[in-house]
Design a protein around this motif. Structure first.
Motif, PDB file in Angstrom:
ATOM      1  N   ILE A   1       3.853  15.463  -2.832  1.00 55.63           N
ATOM      2  CA  ILE A   1       3.424  14.218  -2.188  1.00 55.63           C
ATOM      3  C   ILE A   1       4.352  13.123  -2.695  1.00 55.63           C
ATOM      4  N   VAL A   2       5.176  12.576  -1.806  1.00 53.42           N
ATOM      5  CA  VAL A   2       6.250  11.687  -2.242  1.00 53.42           C
ATOM      6  C   VAL A   2       6.273  10.402  -1.414  1.00 53.42           C
TER       7      VAL A   2
ATOM      8  N   ILE B   1       5.112  16.104   1.766  1.00 57.27           N
ATOM      9  CA  ILE B   1       4.417  15.142   2.615  1.00 57.27           C
ATOM     10  C   ILE B   1       4.753  13.741   2.125  1.00 57.27           C
ATOM     11  N   VAL B   2       5.198  12.889   3.048  1.00 58.70           N
ATOM     12  CA  VAL B   2       5.485  11.492   2.734  1.00 58.70           C
ATOM     13  C   VAL B   2       4.277  10.664   3.153  1.00 58.70           C
TER      14      VAL B   2
ATOM     15  N   THR C   1       1.559   9.267   7.972  1.00 54.29           N
ATOM     16  CA  THR C   1       1.816  10.396   7.075  1.00 54.29           C
ATOM     17  C   THR C   1       2.835  11.293   7.749  1.00 54.29           C
ATOM     18  N   CYS C   2       3.879  11.677   7.016  1.00 53.09           N
ATOM     19  CA  CYS C   2       4.957  12.498   7.574  1.00 53.09           C
ATOM     20  C   CYS C   2       4.948  13.868   6.894  1.00 53.09           C
ATOM     21  N   VAL C   3       4.814  14.914   7.691  1.00 49.25           N
ATOM     22  CA  VAL C   3       4.781  16.281   7.174  1.00 49.25           C
ATOM     23  C   VAL C   3       6.139  16.945   7.379  1.00 49.25           C
ATOM     24  N   ILE C   4       6.751  17.405   6.278  1.00 46.95           N
ATOM     25  CA  ILE C   4       8.003  18.170   6.345  1.00 46.95           C
ATOM     26  C   ILE C   4       7.646  19.626   6.065  1.00 46.95           C
TER      27      ILE C   4
ATOM     28  N   GLY D   1       0.794  -1.223   0.000  1.00 48.88           N
ATOM     29  CA  GLY D   1       0.000   0.000   0.000  1.00 48.88           C
ATOM     30  C   GLY D   1       0.820   1.263   0.000  1.00 48.88           C
ATOM     31  N   ASP D   2       2.161   1.175   0.080  1.00 43.36           N
ATOM     32  CA  ASP D   2       2.999   2.367   0.073  1.00 43.36           C
ATOM     33  C   ASP D   2       2.996   3.012  -1.312  1.00 43.36           C
ATOM     34  N   LEU D   3       3.188   4.334  -1.323  1.00 37.97           N
ATOM     35  CA  LEU D   3       3.313   5.019  -2.604  1.00 37.97           C
ATOM     36  C   LEU D   3       4.505   4.477  -3.378  1.00 37.97           C
ATOM     37  N   LYS D   4       4.335   4.368  -4.681  1.00 37.86           N
ATOM     38  CA  LYS D   4       5.427   3.878  -5.533  1.00 37.86           C
ATOM     39  C   LYS D   4       6.192   5.013  -6.196  1.00 37.86           C
ATOM     40  N   SER D   5       5.529   6.168  -6.362  1.00 33.00           N
ATOM     41  CA  SER D   5       6.168   7.286  -7.051  1.00 33.00           C
ATOM     42  C   SER D   5       5.559   8.590  -6.564  1.00 33.00           C
ATOM     43  N   GLU D   6       6.193   9.682  -6.942  1.00 35.85           N
ATOM     44  CA  GLU D   6       5.708  10.998  -6.544  1.00 35.85           C
ATOM     45  C   GLU D   6       4.350  11.265  -7.178  1.00 35.85           C
TER      46      GLU D   6
END
Length: 702
Positions: A658-659, A673-674, A680-683, A634-639
């Protein structure tokens, strides 16, 4: 006795929270597989079995291949907080019937005239006494008559009690009378749960000993029933592995031991997260951390120095955190057992945002939980929460929570926030949502200060370790307020309490009251006392199935300056004790006292040893530790295309990248945002994020 892990098996760590149940499976190669499912409060075992199926399948494993089942649970703490424990009686020494109500005269709010202490867990008519007395040296001055004990026990049985707690004065020095009471209970009511204080907490201070013994008895039937039901369910599914429970002190214990002394697993869940954070951070080169664990219901903070977490010798359940100082205690039910020093506040993703009678916005402590959950879950919840605020602000992707398994209704969250909060406050919905987020941050900072600055530690000298489903969502905002420059977000941060279970070792604590001036202690006599406690620890570890070479023993002492009321816990060196060793121990106490309280006494002021303590630890032979997590499907594969996110009045709404985590192999400036399966990680705009060799996200703030 623990079964030895089978070579081709796997280990499972399961942590149950108020909103989600987290599962981590590690196979014999150290490969890890994860799953997050909604908690089922009506029957926690159901979420466990459902989650196990989802976690084992990707690993190509079945439930009969589990060699070790490690579990963190909130069933003990929830029983106390909700006052849903057993109907129990208390047998005390004549004249000490009301010790639970008198307590130790500690108040959490000195100037609150409306504050009421918690109701005792044993009603007064169920608190009975016997005429007996043992003095402080262990001498029997008033013998206990068996006939009187039988009469008292029968009275409690007539009241249909479901358990009996026994705490007689000075029984820690001589338990003969408590053992007589236990013998009578076994004869008159075979199978009835009971606890005697000389076994639960054999140390001085009658209120602390009574309170701890009562809590142990109060939750014993509920915890025992839960563990029995869980074991039966898992065995029915084909699991043959033993169940091990995380203790409040950061070690593991067997389900059998936890059923007899459930007081040791009350803070099971929070402890697991700290253990995992400390071990992982040390392996990553960050030995000094403040762990920040934010889930759906609460937020917890703990400090670790030189790769070691801090143990507290007592804590309260149900009292909440003290705003002014953690030194002002007394708000909850006291437990005088070793526990990782964790500060907790009722601020999680599901915490309800509301307006008080004075027109001010407040956060929690009431939570929407997993059912119905936040408004945006679209399951019938109609009260705005912190999660709804984050959706409105653009931090959380409405279509991606738990990799899209949980769709969110952002428009419904916005409508409720606007109608119930923004309009009554006379502001727009963005301002209301950002205000809710900032209040949540302020509340959680109290927890971090409680374990750092109020313990003589400067939070700016630590790395903030963010875990839990919401930890990385808020970490940068908190670090900015505290002046912390470095944040570490581990892989699978949202399931890290379950990871902590896989890092923990079996652990048992034994204590004895000595009450001697340190400078008057004869080393040889003191070594004899240590040897007795160490023998107890070794014997229990042998029963757990460990060999001598697999055991490790640690020594501690609870110490204070003569005339003080409360002690500090000091780690002691191994090996023989000499005059020089005792002098070094006294110096270590003075240094820690100065660090914590800002001062120390002169060299002429005597130091008193109240209790000595031994911890027996054992690493499980052949058990694989978790390695690098497998990429979750379920993790994102690309930006992804950027979306608008709000970063306060200074920056306003910004296009935010969104990366996936993998996009941070090169340093990346915020805002971004990762998005991951479990968190969810906010930079923020003033942050730069990169990946290190352990696949951690390292955020550096300007």
């Amino acid at each position: 006795m623990l079964d030895r892990p089978r070579p081709a098996g796997c280990r499972v760590g399961i942590d149950i929270g108020g909103t989600f149940t987290d599962l981590v499976v590690v196979n014999e190669k150290g490969e890890t597989f994860t799953k997050k499912v909604s908690s089922t409060a009506d029957n926690y075992a159901r979420a466990i079995t459902e989650g196990l199926a989802g976690a084992l399948e990707p690993a190509g494993l079945s439930i009969d291949r589990i060699s070790e089942f490690l579990h963190g649970t909130t069933v003990g703490s929830n029983t106390i907080l909700e006052l849903k424990g057993a109907r129990i009686g208390l047998i005390a020494t004549k004249g000490f019937r009301d010790i639970l109500e008198i307590r130790n005269l500690r108040m959490p709010k000195l100037y609150d005239l409306h504050w009421d202490k918690p109701a005792p867990l044993v009603e007064r008519y169920l608190r009975l006494t016997v005429d007996e007395r043992v003095d402080a040296k262990g001498e029997v001055t008033t013998p206990l008559a068996r006939a009187e004990v039988e009469a008292v026990v029968r009275r409690l049985l007539e009241e249909k009690v479901e358990g009996i707690a026994v705490c007689l004065l000075n029984s820690y020095t001589n338990p003969v009378h408590e053992r007589l009471v236990a013998e009578v209970i076994r004869e008159l009511a075979p199978g009835l749960p009971y606890s005697i204080s000389s076994e639960v907490l054999p140390q001085m201070k009658e209120y602390e000993r009574t309170s701890t013994t009562v809590v142990n008895t109060y939750i014993m039937p509920i915890v025992a029933s839960y563990l029995q039901n869980l074991g039966d369910t898992l065995r029915g599914e084909g699991m043959k592995a033993p169940i091990l429970l995380m203790q409040s002190n950061g070690g593991l214990t067997t389900a059998e031991e936890a059923s007899l002394k459930p007081v040791n697993i009350v803070e099971s869940g929070p402890a697991a997260g700290v253990v995992g954070a400390v071990r992982h951070a040390a392996e990553s080169g960050y030995p000094d951390i403040i762990s920040f664990d934010m889930g759906g219901t609460t937020a917890k903070a703990s400090v670790a120095e030189k790769g070691e977490f801090v143990l507290s010798q007592q804590y309260s359940v149900g009292g909440g955190i003290m705003i002014s100082s953690r030194l002002l205690t007394g708000g909850g039910y006291l437990l005088a057992v070793p526990a990782i020093d964790v500060a907790e506040v009722g601020a999680g993703g599901g915490s309800i945002v509301w307006i008080d009678a004075g027109g001010s916005m407040q956060i929690g402590p009431e939570s929407a939980g997993a059912n119905p959950g936040p408004v945006c879950y679209d399951r019938g919840g109609d009260r705005p929460t912190v999660t709804d605020a984050n959706v409105i602000l653009g931090y959380i992707n409405p279509g991606y929570l738990v990799s899209g398994e949980l769709k969110l209704n952002a428009e419904r969250a916005r409508e409720h926030f606007d109608r119930m909060l923004a309009k009554p406050l006379g502001v727009d919905v963005t301002t209301a949502a950002y205000g809710a987020r900032q209040i949540a941050i302020s509340n959680m900072i109290r927890a971090i200060k409680a374990v750092s600055s109020e313990r003589g530690r400067d939070p700016r000298s630590f790395t903030l370790f963010a875990l839990g489903g919401n930890g990385a969502l808020f970490a940068a905002g908190m670090a900015n307020e505290l002046g912390i420059k470095t944040i570490l977000v581990p892989p699978s941060a949202g399931l890290f309490s379950a990871y902590g279970l896989l890092h923990a070792d079996v652990e048992h604590y034994y204590v004895e009251t000595v009450r001697r001036l340190l400078r008057d202690i004869e080393p040889d006599a003191w070594l004899q006392s240590w040897a007795q406690l160490e023998d107890k620890a070794r014997n229990q570890l042998r029963l757990d199935g460990f060999a001598e070479h697999e055991m490790q023993l640690k020594r501690f002492a609870n110490m204070r300056y003569k005339g003080q009321t409360f002690e500090m816990n000091i780690a002691l060196p191994d090996g023989p004790l000499t005059g020089d060793t005792l002098a070094a121990i006294e110096e270590a106490f003075g240094a820690e006292h100065e660090r914590t309280y800002g001062h120390r006494a002169s060299l002429e002021e005597p130091v008193q040893v109240i209790n000595i303590q031994v911890a027996g630890l054992a690493a499980r032979p052949g058990s694989a530790k978790p390695g690098k997590p497998q990429t979750h499907g379920g993790d994102l594969k690309s930006e992804q295309p950027p979306r608008k996110a709000y970063f306060g009045r200074e920056h306003g709404w910004l296009d935010t990248a969104i990366v996936p985590r993998s996009a941070l192999t090169e340093p990346r400036k915020g805002p971004c945002i990762v998005e991951e399966y479990d968190t969810t990680c906010v930079i923020p705009p003033n942050g730069t994020a990169r990946l290190d060799a352990k696949n951690n996200i390292i955020i550096t703030l300007e």
